[in-house]
Design an enzyme around this catalytic site. Structure first.
Site, PDB file in Angstrom:
ATOM      1  N   ASN A   1       0.839  -1.192   0.000  1.00 36.69           N
ATOM      2  CA  ASN A   1       0.000   0.000   0.000  1.00 36.69           C
ATOM      3  C   ASN A   1       0.877   1.247   0.000  1.00 36.69           C
ATOM      4  O   ASN A   1       1.958   1.273   0.572  1.00 36.69           O
ATOM      5  CB  ASN A   1      -1.015   0.000   1.145  1.00 36.69           C
ATOM      6  CG  ASN A   1      -0.423  -0.105   2.526  1.00 36.69           C
ATOM      7  OD1 ASN A   1       0.493  -0.884   2.772  1.00 36.69           O
ATOM      8  ND2 ASN A   1      -0.962   0.664   3.456  1.00 36.69           N
TER       9      ASN A   1
ATOM     10  N   GLU B   1       0.438   5.297   0.643  1.00 39.75           N
ATOM     11  CA  GLU B   1      -0.442   6.366   1.127  1.00 39.75           C
ATOM     12  C   GLU B   1       0.032   7.728   0.641  1.00 39.75           C
ATOM     13  O   GLU B   1       1.141   7.878   0.120  1.00 39.75           O
ATOM     14  CB  GLU B   1      -0.499   6.343   2.657  1.00 39.75           C
ATOM     15  CG  GLU B   1      -1.165   5.100   3.190  1.00 39.75           C
ATOM     16  CD  GLU B   1      -1.277   5.064   4.701  1.00 39.75           C
ATOM     17  OE1 GLU B   1      -1.973   4.173   5.196  1.00 39.75           O
ATOM     18  OE2 GLU B   1      -0.666   5.903   5.398  1.00 39.75           O
TER      19      GLU B   1
ATOM     20  N   ALA C   1      -2.895  13.481   0.830  1.00 41.95           N
ATOM     21  CA  ALA C   1      -4.236  13.647   0.264  1.00 41.95           C
ATOM     22  C   ALA C   1      -4.797  12.230   0.146  1.00 41.95           C
ATOM     23  O   ALA C   1      -4.587  11.545  -0.845  1.00 41.95           O
ATOM     24  CB  ALA C   1      -4.165  14.330  -1.092  1.00 41.95           C
ATOM     25  N   TYR C   2      -5.452  11.770   1.215  1.00 41.95           N
ATOM     26  CA  TYR C   2      -5.825  10.362   1.361  1.00 41.95           C
ATOM     27  C   TYR C   2      -6.367   9.673   0.110  1.00 41.95           C
ATOM     28  O   TYR C   2      -5.961   8.560  -0.179  1.00 41.95           O
ATOM     29  CB  TYR C   2      -6.823  10.187   2.509  1.00 41.95           C
ATOM     30  CG  TYR C   2      -6.199  10.339   3.876  1.00 41.95           C
ATOM     31  CD1 TYR C   2      -4.869  10.036   4.118  1.00 41.95           C
ATOM     32  CD2 TYR C   2      -6.953  10.789   4.940  1.00 41.95           C
ATOM     33  CE1 TYR C   2      -4.300  10.175   5.369  1.00 41.95           C
ATOM     34  CE2 TYR C   2      -6.398  10.933   6.211  1.00 41.95           C
ATOM     35  CZ  TYR C   2      -5.082  10.627   6.416  1.00 41.95           C
ATOM     36  OH  TYR C   2      -4.529  10.758   7.647  1.00 41.95           O
TER      37      TYR C   2
ATOM     38  N   CYS D   1      -4.020   0.826  -2.610  1.00 40.68           N
ATOM     39  CA  CYS D   1      -3.889  -0.411  -1.835  1.00 40.68           C
ATOM     40  C   CYS D   1      -2.843  -1.337  -2.455  1.00 40.68           C
ATOM     41  O   CYS D   1      -2.524  -1.246  -3.638  1.00 40.68           O
ATOM     42  CB  CYS D   1      -5.228  -1.147  -1.790  1.00 40.68           C
ATOM     43  SG  CYS D   1      -6.556  -0.206  -1.034  1.00 40.68           S
TER      44      CYS D   1
ATOM     45  N   GLU E   1      -3.008  -4.538  -3.215  1.00 38.60           N
ATOM     46  CA  GLU E   1      -3.497  -5.423  -4.265  1.00 38.60           C
ATOM     47  C   GLU E   1      -3.489  -4.724  -5.620  1.00 38.60           C
ATOM     48  O   GLU E   1      -3.020  -5.259  -6.625  1.00 38.60           O
ATOM     49  CB  GLU E   1      -4.918  -5.902  -3.954  1.00 38.60           C
ATOM     50  CG  GLU E   1      -5.037  -6.693  -2.672  1.00 38.60           C
ATOM     51  CD  GLU E   1      -5.362  -5.836  -1.446  1.00 38.60           C
ATOM     52  OE1 GLU E   1      -4.779  -4.728  -1.291  1.00 38.60           O
ATOM     53  OE2 GLU E   1      -6.191  -6.269  -0.629  1.00 38.60           O
TER      54      GLU E   1
ATOM     55  N   CYS F   1     -10.357  -4.476   0.136  1.00 37.36           N
ATOM     56  CA  CYS F   1     -11.479  -3.538   0.113  1.00 37.36           C
ATOM     57  C   CYS F   1     -12.319  -3.766  -1.147  1.00 37.36           C
ATOM     58  O   CYS F   1     -11.930  -4.528  -2.045  1.00 37.36           O
ATOM     59  CB  CYS F   1     -10.962  -2.101   0.164  1.00 37.36           C
ATOM     60  SG  CYS F   1     -10.167  -1.532  -1.360  1.00 37.36           S
TER      61      CYS F   1
ATOM     62  N   CYS G   1     -10.503  -2.948  -4.457  1.00 39.60           N
ATOM     63  CA  CYS G   1      -9.516  -3.978  -4.816  1.00 39.60           C
ATOM     64  C   CYS G   1     -10.214  -5.223  -5.345  1.00 39.60           C
ATOM     65  O   CYS G   1      -9.749  -5.831  -6.305  1.00 39.60           O
ATOM     66  CB  CYS G   1      -8.636  -4.326  -3.617  1.00 39.60           C
ATOM     67  SG  CYS G   1      -7.408  -3.047  -3.286  1.00 39.60           S
TER      68      CYS G   1
END
Length: 161
Positions: free
Chosen positions: A63, A65, A68-69, A74, A76, A113, A116
Protein backbone atom coordinates in the site's frame (compact mmCIF):
# COMPACT_ATOMS: atom_id res chain seq x y z
CA UNK A 1 -43.67 -12.94 -3.56
CA UNK A 2 -39.94 -12.37 -4.02
CA UNK A 3 -37.68 -15.19 -5.07
CA UNK A 4 -34.58 -15.88 -3.04
CA UNK A 5 -31.11 -16.51 -4.38
CA UNK A 6 -28.63 -18.43 -2.28
CA UNK A 7 -24.91 -18.06 -2.86
CA UNK A 8 -22.56 -20.70 -1.51
CA UNK A 9 -18.90 -19.88 -1.22
CA UNK A 10 -16.33 -22.47 -0.28
CA UNK A 11 -13.37 -21.17 1.68
CA UNK A 12 -10.53 -23.37 2.84
CA UNK A 13 -9.61 -22.34 6.38
CA UNK A 14 -6.03 -23.40 6.99
CA UNK A 15 -4.96 -23.61 10.61
CA UNK A 16 -1.29 -22.86 10.02
CA UNK A 17 1.36 -22.15 7.40
CA UNK A 18 2.19 -25.86 7.49
CA UNK A 19 -0.97 -26.44 5.42
CA UNK A 20 0.17 -24.13 2.60
CA UNK A 21 1.80 -25.48 -0.54
CA UNK A 22 5.43 -24.47 -1.08
CA UNK A 23 4.33 -21.92 -3.68
CA UNK A 24 1.63 -20.50 -1.40
CA UNK A 25 4.14 -20.22 1.44
CA UNK A 26 6.62 -18.39 -0.80
CA UNK A 27 3.89 -16.04 -2.00
CA UNK A 28 2.75 -15.29 1.55
CA UNK A 29 6.34 -14.64 2.63
CA UNK A 30 6.76 -12.25 -0.31
CA UNK A 31 3.50 -10.51 0.65
CA UNK A 32 4.83 -10.14 4.20
CA UNK A 33 8.06 -8.65 2.85
CA UNK A 34 6.02 -6.29 0.68
CA UNK A 35 4.06 -5.17 3.75
CA UNK A 36 7.36 -4.21 5.38
CA UNK A 37 8.01 -1.94 2.37
CA UNK A 38 4.60 -0.24 2.50
CA UNK A 39 4.51 3.54 2.57
CA UNK A 40 1.91 4.06 5.29
CA UNK A 41 2.98 7.02 7.46
CA UNK A 42 -0.62 8.05 8.20
CA UNK A 43 -2.48 4.83 8.97
CA UNK A 44 0.54 2.75 10.06
CA UNK A 45 -1.37 -0.17 8.54
CA UNK A 46 1.05 -2.11 6.34
CA UNK A 47 -0.40 -4.26 3.58
CA UNK A 48 1.48 -6.49 1.18
CA UNK A 49 0.35 -8.45 -1.84
CA UNK A 50 2.15 -11.04 -3.94
CA UNK A 51 1.20 -12.42 -7.33
CA UNK A 52 2.36 -15.79 -8.60
CA UNK A 53 2.47 -15.90 -12.38
CA UNK A 54 1.94 -18.85 -14.68
CA UNK A 55 5.70 -19.34 -15.10
CA UNK A 56 6.29 -19.25 -11.32
CA UNK A 57 7.62 -15.69 -11.28
CA UNK A 58 6.41 -13.65 -8.32
CA UNK A 59 5.51 -9.98 -8.31
CA UNK A 60 4.76 -7.85 -5.24
CA UNK A 61 2.98 -4.68 -4.24
CA UNK A 62 2.42 -2.70 -1.05
CA UNK A 63 0.00 0.00 0.00
CA UNK A 64 1.12 3.53 -0.86
CA UNK A 65 -0.44 6.37 1.13
CA UNK A 66 -0.55 10.07 0.45
CA UNK A 67 -1.29 13.11 2.62
CA UNK A 68 -4.24 13.65 0.26
CA UNK A 69 -5.83 10.36 1.36
CA UNK A 70 -7.76 9.52 -1.80
CA UNK A 71 -4.52 9.65 -3.76
CA UNK A 72 -3.08 6.53 -2.14
CA UNK A 73 -3.40 3.00 -3.43
CA UNK A 74 -3.89 -0.41 -1.84
CA UNK A 75 -1.32 -3.21 -2.09
CA UNK A 76 -3.50 -5.42 -4.27
CA UNK A 77 -4.03 -2.74 -6.90
CA UNK A 78 -0.39 -1.64 -6.74
CA UNK A 79 0.71 -5.19 -7.55
CA UNK A 80 -1.89 -5.76 -10.25
CA UNK A 81 -1.38 -2.43 -12.01
CA UNK A 82 2.42 -2.71 -11.92
CA UNK A 83 2.23 -6.24 -13.28
CA UNK A 84 -0.12 -5.23 -16.08
CA UNK A 85 2.03 -2.21 -16.99
CA UNK A 86 5.17 -4.34 -17.21
CA UNK A 87 3.79 -7.73 -18.32
CA UNK A 88 0.35 -7.15 -19.85
CA UNK A 89 -0.08 -10.73 -21.08
CA UNK A 90 1.01 -12.46 -17.84
CA UNK A 91 -1.44 -14.92 -16.31
CA UNK A 92 -1.89 -14.83 -12.56
CA UNK A 93 -2.05 -18.18 -10.76
CA UNK A 94 -2.34 -16.88 -7.16
CA UNK A 95 -2.79 -13.64 -5.25
CA UNK A 96 -1.65 -13.57 -1.60
CA UNK A 97 -2.43 -10.70 0.80
CA UNK A 98 -1.31 -9.94 4.33
CA UNK A 99 -1.36 -6.97 6.72
CA UNK A 100 0.00 -5.82 10.04
CA UNK A 101 0.29 -2.69 12.12
CA UNK A 102 3.61 -0.88 12.20
CA UNK A 103 5.67 -1.82 15.27
CA UNK A 104 3.75 -5.08 15.71
CA UNK A 105 4.96 -8.45 14.52
CA UNK A 106 1.61 -10.25 14.39
CA UNK A 107 -0.10 -10.30 11.04
CA UNK A 108 -3.77 -9.39 10.95
CA UNK A 109 -6.70 -10.56 8.87
CA UNK A 110 -6.20 -9.06 5.43
CA UNK A 111 -9.47 -8.51 3.61
CA UNK A 112 -9.33 -6.65 0.30
CA UNK A 113 -11.48 -3.54 0.11
CA UNK A 114 -14.32 -3.27 -2.40
CA UNK A 115 -12.26 -1.34 -4.95
CA UNK A 116 -9.52 -3.98 -4.82
CA UNK A 117 -12.05 -6.77 -5.20
CA UNK A 118 -13.42 -5.08 -8.32
CA UNK A 119 -9.94 -4.65 -9.80
CA UNK A 120 -9.04 -8.25 -8.92
CA UNK A 121 -12.25 -9.33 -10.66
CA UNK A 122 -11.27 -7.35 -13.77
CA UNK A 123 -7.99 -9.25 -14.05
CA UNK A 124 -9.75 -12.58 -13.52
CA UNK A 125 -12.24 -11.63 -16.24
CA UNK A 126 -9.38 -10.51 -18.51
CA UNK A 127 -7.48 -13.78 -18.23
CA UNK A 128 -10.66 -15.88 -18.50
CA UNK A 129 -9.70 -18.22 -15.67
CA UNK A 130 -9.97 -18.09 -11.90
CA UNK A 131 -7.35 -16.42 -9.76
CA UNK A 132 -7.08 -18.21 -6.41
CA UNK A 133 -6.72 -15.83 -3.47
CA UNK A 134 -4.85 -16.56 -0.25
CA UNK A 135 -5.54 -14.21 2.65
CA UNK A 136 -3.78 -14.07 5.99
CA UNK A 137 -6.35 -14.52 8.75
CA UNK A 138 -6.14 -14.14 12.53
CA UNK A 139 -4.13 -16.37 14.86
CA UNK A 140 -1.80 -17.79 12.20
CA UNK A 141 -4.66 -19.04 10.01
CA UNK A 142 -5.18 -18.49 6.30
CA UNK A 143 -8.22 -18.30 4.03
CA UNK A 144 -7.94 -19.84 0.58
CA UNK A 145 -10.52 -18.85 -2.04
CA UNK A 146 -10.68 -20.69 -5.36
CA UNK A 147 -11.50 -17.54 -7.27
CA UNK A 148 -11.87 -13.77 -6.96
CA UNK A 149 -15.53 -14.42 -7.78
CA UNK A 150 -15.85 -15.94 -4.29
CA UNK A 151 -14.90 -12.55 -2.84
CA UNK A 152 -17.15 -10.61 -5.20
CA UNK A 153 -19.96 -12.79 -6.50
CA UNK A 154 -21.84 -9.95 -8.25
CA UNK A 155 -19.18 -8.32 -10.38
CA UNK A 156 -19.40 -5.42 -12.78
CA UNK A 157 -17.66 -6.42 -16.03
CA UNK A 158 -17.37 -5.09 -19.55
CA UNK A 159 -20.37 -7.24 -20.41
CA UNK A 160 -22.50 -4.78 -18.40
CA UNK A 161 -21.48 -1.79 -20.52
Amino acid sequence: MANKLTININIDVLDSAAELSEQELQAMELAQQAAADAYAPYSNFLVGAALVLEDGTMFKGSNQENAAYPSGLCAERTALFALSANHPQAKIKLLAVTARRRNEQEFLPAMPCGACRQVMAEYEFKQKEPIPVLLQAANGKFYRFNSVADLLPFQFTSEHL
